[in-house]
Design a protein around this motif. Sequence first.
Motif, PDB file in Angstrom:
ATOM      1  N   GLU A 206      -6.786 -12.531  23.420  1.00 29.01           N
ATOM      2  CA  GLU A 206      -7.046 -13.624  22.483  1.00 29.01           C
ATOM      3  C   GLU A 206      -8.540 -13.786  22.229  1.00 29.01           C
ATOM      4  O   GLU A 206      -8.981 -14.015  21.099  1.00 29.01           O
ATOM      5  CB  GLU A 206      -6.498 -14.939  23.040  1.00 29.01           C
ATOM      6  CG  GLU A 206      -5.019 -15.141  22.876  1.00 29.01           C
ATOM      7  CD  GLU A 206      -4.592 -16.538  23.311  1.00 29.01           C
ATOM      8  OE1 GLU A 206      -5.479 -17.360  23.660  1.00 29.01           O
ATOM      9  OE2 GLU A 206      -3.384 -16.817  23.297  1.00 29.01           O
ATOM     10  N   GLU A 211     -12.410 -14.974  15.922  1.00 30.19           N
ATOM     11  CA  GLU A 211     -11.991 -15.948  14.927  1.00 30.19           C
ATOM     12  C   GLU A 211     -10.678 -15.570  14.242  1.00 30.19           C
ATOM     13  O   GLU A 211     -10.046 -16.400  13.594  1.00 30.19           O
ATOM     14  CB  GLU A 211     -13.092 -16.182  13.890  1.00 30.19           C
ATOM     15  CG  GLU A 211     -13.587 -14.935  13.184  1.00 30.19           C
ATOM     16  CD  GLU A 211     -14.766 -14.289  13.883  1.00 30.19           C
ATOM     17  OE1 GLU A 211     -15.883 -14.367  13.367  1.00 30.19           O
ATOM     18  OE2 GLU A 211     -14.547 -13.699  14.954  1.00 30.19           O
ATOM     19  N   THR A 212     -10.231 -14.317  14.424  1.00 24.62           N
ATOM     20  CA  THR A 212      -8.951 -13.901  13.850  1.00 24.62           C
ATOM     21  C   THR A 212      -7.788 -14.173  14.795  1.00 24.62           C
ATOM     22  O   THR A 212      -6.632 -14.002  14.404  1.00 24.62           O
ATOM     23  CB  THR A 212      -8.967 -12.396  13.517  1.00 24.62           C
ATOM     24  OG1 THR A 212      -9.035 -11.643  14.740  1.00 24.62           O
ATOM     25  CG2 THR A 212     -10.165 -12.045  12.642  1.00 24.62           C
ATOM     26  N   GLY A 216      -9.564 -18.929  17.562  1.00 25.94           N
ATOM     27  CA  GLY A 216     -10.234 -19.307  16.331  1.00 25.94           C
ATOM     28  C   GLY A 216     -11.746 -19.284  16.384  1.00 25.94           C
ATOM     29  O   GLY A 216     -12.417 -19.905  15.557  1.00 25.94           O
ATOM     30  N   LYS A 217     -12.311 -18.570  17.346  1.00 29.25           N
ATOM     31  CA  LYS A 217     -13.775 -18.473  17.414  1.00 29.25           C
ATOM     32  C   LYS A 217     -14.161 -17.146  18.060  1.00 29.25           C
ATOM     33  O   LYS A 217     -13.365 -16.518  18.765  1.00 29.25           O
ATOM     34  CB  LYS A 217     -14.373 -19.631  18.211  1.00 29.25           C
ATOM     35  CG  LYS A 217     -13.944 -19.694  19.667  1.00 29.25           C
ATOM     36  CD  LYS A 217     -14.576 -20.880  20.382  1.00 29.25           C
ATOM     37  CE  LYS A 217     -14.156 -20.947  21.835  1.00 29.25           C
ATOM     38  NZ  LYS A 217     -14.738 -22.112  22.535  1.00 29.25           N
TER      39      LYS A 217
END
Length: 315
Positions: A206, A211-212, A216-217
């Motif tokens: 993860e 960000e993908t 999310g970052k």
Amino acid sequence: MTDLAHWLKGQTADHSLASAVLSMAAAGAELADILRLAPIAGQTGLAGSDNVQGEAQKALDVISNDIVLNHLRQNPAISILISEELDEAVDLSSQGPLIVATDPLDGSSNLDVNVTVGTIFSVLASEGGLLQKGRNQLAAGYVAYGPATSLVVRISGATSVFTLDRNGAWLQTLAEAKVPQASGEFAINTARERFWDAATTGYVKESVAGETGPAGKRYNMRWVGSMVADIHRILMRGGIFLYPLDSETKAKGGRLRLLYEANPMAWLIEGAGGRSTTGAQGILDIEPEHIHQRVPVILGSADEVRRVEERYARE
């Protein structure tokens, strides 16, 4: 600037406890001088022996252990020493109320390449015996030998940082260290990926997705291979350190030692607002079974540690 002795007076009325921290700080100051000149003195390289963990000892592992032992022998408040480098706990022939557990020179494999190494310590009440939960610690700290020599210490409140000056004094340079709640850095040895469990693999996947991905970052990976160096970075700017239980370390219970690595580091990180876990339980809540017990270690920024804990709860 506040020096260490004056800070300790404001932290505890227990003179024995203050003296134990001062003894470890004095050992760290002496070792800092030795490390600075070790290549010139020919003190790098292997000592030709193994410690109780079965790890090849560096010459400076032996020297650092002797330095700590000598300082603690001179302190009547310390009755017992537990060291990574010694098979058994050492009775210091004192009726003192305190036990010190220590890794005298963490990260010594990095010495030959001039990377930050450290001394880790934990202080316990002797009346509680050798095997106590991390939450019973009276104090804990580490010395980081880097461009500056730093002492990070916590009694019961905030985690504070001191720096060794040219005259051998420890001056407070950060009164209350605060680990940022969220971070975009993680520290893990990715060469061990083939041994990881599903929770660790999922967390790292993860994070690498940036960000993908679900986080999310964007993340960066940092790994020094010296626990003190990695934890000091996390203490100062956030992140998460992972040395999880994996298929290779499972038989031993983990990689890092509970009493003198995991517990003191968890104590310091939690004092700075961070979080610690094995994945299954809080590090500071573990009931020790023996003095060199190994455990998984995951600690750092609270939001990142919770992400890992949530994965363990699901897996």
